[in-house]
Design a protein around this motif. Structure first.
Motif, PDB file in Angstrom:
ATOM      1  N   SER A 273      10.717   4.809   0.474  1.00 35.22           N
ATOM      2  CA  SER A 273      10.618   6.225   0.865  1.00 35.22           C
ATOM      3  C   SER A 273      10.995   6.427   2.323  1.00 35.22           C
ATOM      4  O   SER A 273      11.279   7.549   2.742  1.00 35.22           O
ATOM      5  CB  SER A 273       9.189   6.734   0.623  1.00 35.22           C
ATOM      6  N   ARG A 274      10.985   5.326   3.099  1.00 30.24           N
ATOM      7  CA  ARG A 274      11.384   5.397   4.503  1.00 30.24           C
ATOM      8  C   ARG A 274      12.501   4.391   4.787  1.00 30.24           C
ATOM      9  O   ARG A 274      12.594   3.834   5.868  1.00 30.24           O
ATOM     10  CB  ARG A 274      10.177   5.124   5.417  1.00 30.24           C
ATOM     11  N   GLU A 275      13.356   4.181   3.766  1.00 28.73           N
ATOM     12  CA  GLU A 275      14.508   3.277   3.905  1.00 28.73           C
ATOM     13  C   GLU A 275      14.097   1.892   4.421  1.00 28.73           C
ATOM     14  O   GLU A 275      14.830   1.247   5.173  1.00 28.73           O
ATOM     15  CB  GLU A 275      15.568   3.897   4.825  1.00 28.73           C
ATOM     16  N   VAL A 276      12.927   1.432   4.041  1.00 28.81           N
ATOM     17  CA  VAL A 276      12.385   0.108   4.338  1.00 28.81           C
ATOM     18  C   VAL A 276      12.151  -0.103   5.841  1.00 28.81           C
ATOM     19  O   VAL A 276      11.045  -0.436   6.265  1.00 28.81           O
ATOM     20  CB  VAL A 276      13.281  -1.023   3.775  1.00 28.81           C
ATOM     21  N   ALA A 277      13.177   0.113   6.635  1.00 31.29           N
ATOM     22  CA  ALA A 277      13.081  -0.161   8.074  1.00 31.29           C
ATOM     23  C   ALA A 277      12.034   0.709   8.761  1.00 31.29           C
ATOM     24  O   ALA A 277      11.491   0.336   9.797  1.00 31.29           O
ATOM     25  CB  ALA A 277      14.444   0.037   8.736  1.00 31.29           C
ATOM     26  N   LEU A 278      11.738   1.872   8.176  1.00 27.62           N
ATOM     27  CA  LEU A 278      10.749   2.776   8.768  1.00 27.62           C
ATOM     28  C   LEU A 278       9.463   2.794   7.952  1.00 27.62           C
ATOM     29  O   LEU A 278       8.719   3.771   7.967  1.00 27.62           O
ATOM     30  CB  LEU A 278      11.333   4.192   8.879  1.00 27.62           C
ATOM     31  N   ASN A 279       9.194   1.695   7.278  1.00 29.51           N
ATOM     32  CA  ASN A 279       7.998   1.610   6.447  1.00 29.51           C
ATOM     33  C   ASN A 279       6.728   1.907   7.237  1.00 29.51           C
ATOM     34  O   ASN A 279       5.766   2.474   6.697  1.00 29.51           O
ATOM     35  CB  ASN A 279       7.910   0.213   5.829  1.00 29.51           C
ATOM     36  N   HIS A 280       6.712   1.553   8.518  1.00 29.80           N
ATOM     37  CA  HIS A 280       5.500   1.767   9.329  1.00 29.80           C
ATOM     38  C   HIS A 280       5.207   3.248   9.548  1.00 29.80           C
ATOM     39  O   HIS A 280       4.127   3.591  10.028  1.00 29.80           O
ATOM     40  CB  HIS A 280       5.652   1.069  10.686  1.00 29.80           C
ATOM     41  N   THR A 281       6.159   4.127   9.202  1.00 28.88           N
ATOM     42  CA  THR A 281       5.898   5.570   9.317  1.00 28.88           C
ATOM     43  C   THR A 281       5.798   6.228   7.950  1.00 28.88           C
ATOM     44  O   THR A 281       5.921   7.452   7.839  1.00 28.88           O
ATOM     45  CB  THR A 281       7.005   6.266  10.136  1.00 28.88           C
ATOM     46  N   ALA A 282       5.611   5.432   6.901  1.00 30.51           N
ATOM     47  CA  ALA A 282       5.542   5.984   5.545  1.00 30.51           C
ATOM     48  C   ALA A 282       4.228   6.744   5.345  1.00 30.51           C
ATOM     49  O   ALA A 282       3.281   6.616   6.118  1.00 30.51           O
ATOM     50  CB  ALA A 282       5.681   4.868   4.518  1.00 30.51           C
ATOM     51  N   GLY A 283       4.181   7.509   4.261  1.00 29.09           N
ATOM     52  CA  GLY A 283       2.956   8.201   3.893  1.00 29.09           C
ATOM     53  C   GLY A 283       2.959   9.670   4.256  1.00 29.09           C
ATOM     54  O   GLY A 283       3.560  10.089   5.237  1.00 29.09           O
ATOM     55  N   LEU A 284       2.273  10.438   3.444  1.00 29.56           N
ATOM     56  CA  LEU A 284       2.101  11.868   3.689  1.00 29.56           C
ATOM     57  C   LEU A 284       1.227  12.075   4.924  1.00 29.56           C
ATOM     58  O   LEU A 284       0.302  11.309   5.178  1.00 29.56           O
ATOM     59  CB  LEU A 284       1.427  12.504   2.479  1.00 29.56           C
TER      60      LEU A 284
END
Length: 565
Positions: A401-412
């Motif tokens: 949902s965050r193109e993997v590289a931005l996983n640390h900013t995932a979530g509603l």
């Protein structure tokens, strides 16, 4: 006619009836090819012109946005916000600047805050909400701090999938309201997302990226259905081979039941059909799949197609008595999607959730992928973990949902998640159940007014949500006037003619059912977004439009609706 953007055609100032019959039908067919939600923009323009003449009020029943809201959970949210600000200022207050709230002792401070506002009815609701978490065994300071820090929104969503205790509250709601208290072997994992729209995009993307579905694969779609479920698979990126399952069931009077005959469901026996996409209850028929249909699908999976992936969008579930999702019946095969938008009147909040059981067939399929693909996926997710091959489909969904590289900013966003927890908790209370009955009564009353204005008996459909109604002109024509009348309609008009007629003559906007992969001559009426009296007017003007076709057939008018000379 001039092009007005992708896929759109705009009528000039002359009205449609001034065109020749051939030109008019050509123009109307051009609108049948685009999304009904884009088509509606032209209908709104025509209806607005009629309304500006002062002869009619614009009535747009083409959207599903409800005209009610759940007020109490919002009041709780704003009161919690006041407490959260007090907590922030308690830590650090310097002019317009405040600090980050502190966890230690926060539950006791919340108790004192609520005591100080005990004459406010909202404080009683907020206290009950907090006590619910305590009764579920949530550590008091941890629970209240999640609410306070969440509503302040001063941290990235953490965990990235969903806040810890918020997930448990929303899970309680889904089990009761969507699954009829049918508990699977373990809890579902939930991912809070920006409404069902985001859920669809994320799911399609992850299934493709992980080779769980591949470009050109055969999938089934239960139709009629919300148009994006038809349009997304046709995109070049996916180019799925689509098999439609038609809700073509009819009763002994020849009327639609909007259920799926056995011969339609039997299409799922083909193991090359990799996935089934459905909105349940359906949009626009607004009818839930019967228990018999669900049992038939379960039997087909167990005997013929054990790895079938089901994505079930249950947004209208609460409007049907005793609704039970495929998520409860087939947790190993089903991915559940739920949006709070319609039930709670929160389309602007963008609140939705994806539910996947840990023991899902997709997790098995990941392990069965060829070595070359396993290596490709290990490279995709390598930045997340030392063992990317162990990532579950839910973990991949969050990362994708965050193109993997931005996983640390995932979530509603965390304030949205706190509001979600309040809405779903409220729905579990006795007052919440009364609120649910209110929303159902609103829709059913409007359905009755619409058909009273039409001069027709109201459909008495089993498992009906009554959030929309789909009116089929072909069934109406043949039932009341016979095949010869419908042959006349088909020879002289396009299916969308009635939509133009209503917009131009009565300032009413409805949508074409064909745009939802429904019957070609059907139209969709939303029963949620206008005041009650509007549905009497829509029924009356729809009745007049239908009678104009009958008059033309009988030779009293020419086919374009103008008096014959």
């Amino acid at each position: 006619m001039n092009a007005q953007g992708p896929g759109q055609v705009k009528l000039e100032n002359h009205l449609r009836q001034h065109l020749s019959l051939d030109d008019r039908r050509k123009m109307e067919r051009s609108f049948e090819a685009i999304s009904p939600f884009e088509f509606k923009n032209e209908l709104i323009r025509l209806a607005s012109e009629k309304s500006k003449q002062g002869a009619a009020t614009l009535l747009n029943a083409g959207r599903g946005n409800p005209n009610w809201i759940a007020a109490t959970p919002r009041e709780m949210f704003f009161m919690l916000g006041n407490f959260a600000l007090e907590e922030s200022k308690r830590v650090w207050s310097a002019g317009h600047l405040a600090g980050k709230p502190s966890k230690q002792g926060i539950a006791e401070r919340m108790h004192i805050f609520l005591n100080n506002h005990e004459t406010d009815e909202t404080s009683k609701w907020l206290r009950s909400f907090v006590e619910y978490g305590n009764s579920r065994g949530f550590p008091p300071d941890d629970w209240v701090f999640e609410l306070v820090d969440g509503i302040i929104g001063d941290n990235y969503p953490e965990p990235d999938r969903m806040l810890t205790y918020t997930e448990k509250v929303v899970h309680d709601f889904l089990i009761r309201e969507i699954c009829q208290n049918q508990f699977p072997s373990s809890n579902f994992e939930l991912f809070a997302v920006e409404g069902a729209t985001a859920a669809m995009c994320y799911l399609f993307n992850t299934l493709l990226e992980n080779h769980l579905l591949n470009r050109g694969d055969k999938i089934a779609i239960a139709v009629p259905i919300f148009p994006p479920y038809v349009e997304i698979p046709e995109l070049h990126k996916y180019n799925f081979h689509v098999i439609n399952l038609y809700a073509s069931g009819i009763d002994n009077r020849g009327e639609h039941t909007w259920q799926y005959p056995k011969e339609e469901l039997d299409k799922l026996k083909d193991p090359s059909v990799k996935a089934l996409f459905l909105v349940n209850p359906s949009n626009p028929p607004s009818v839930a799949m019967s228990p018999q249909c669900i049992d038939e699908i379960a039997q087909i999976i167990h005997q013929h197609n054990r790895e079938l992936i089901i994505i079930s969008d249950d947004v209208y579930a609460t409007f049907v008595d005793e609704y039970c999702s495929l998520l409860a019946k087939l947790p190993r095969n089903t991915i559940g999607v739920y949006s709070l938008s319609k039930y709670f009147g929160v389309t602007g909040w963008r609140l939705g959730v994806i539910a996947i059981h840990p023991d899902h067939v997709l997790n098995d399929k990941l392990g069965d992928l060829p070595d070359q693909i396993q290596e490709e996926l290990a490279n995709r997710y390598r930045s997340l973990t030392q063992h990317p091959e162990k990532l579950s489909v839910m973990e991949r969904l969050v990362a994708d949902s965050r193109e993997v590289a931005l996983n640390h900013t995932a979530g509603l966003s965390t304030p949205q998640q706190i509001q979600m927890a309040m809405f779903t908790w409220f729905a579990l209370t006795e007052d919440g159940q009364r609120y649910k009955q209110q929303t159902r009564d609103i829709c059913r009353h409007r359905m009755a007014l619409l058909y009273e204005g039409l001069g027709l008996p109201q459909p008495n459909l089993a498992y009906c949500a009554d959030y929309y109604t789909e009116f089929d002109l072909e069934v109406w024509a043949k039932h009341h006037y016979g095949d010869a009348f419908f042959e006349f309609l088909a020879a002289h008009y396009e299916p969308v003619d009635i939509l133009f007629r209503l917009a131009e003559q009565s300032a009413i906007v409805l949508l074409n059912g064909g745009g939802f992969a429904g019957p070609k001559w059907s139209i969709r009426v939303s029963l949620a977004n206008l005041n009650d009296e509007a549905y009497s007017d829509i029924g009356k003007y729809l009745h007049q439009a239908l009678e104009s076709y009958v008059a033309a057939w009988r030779g009293q008018e020419s086919p374009n609706g103008l008096p014959s000379s």
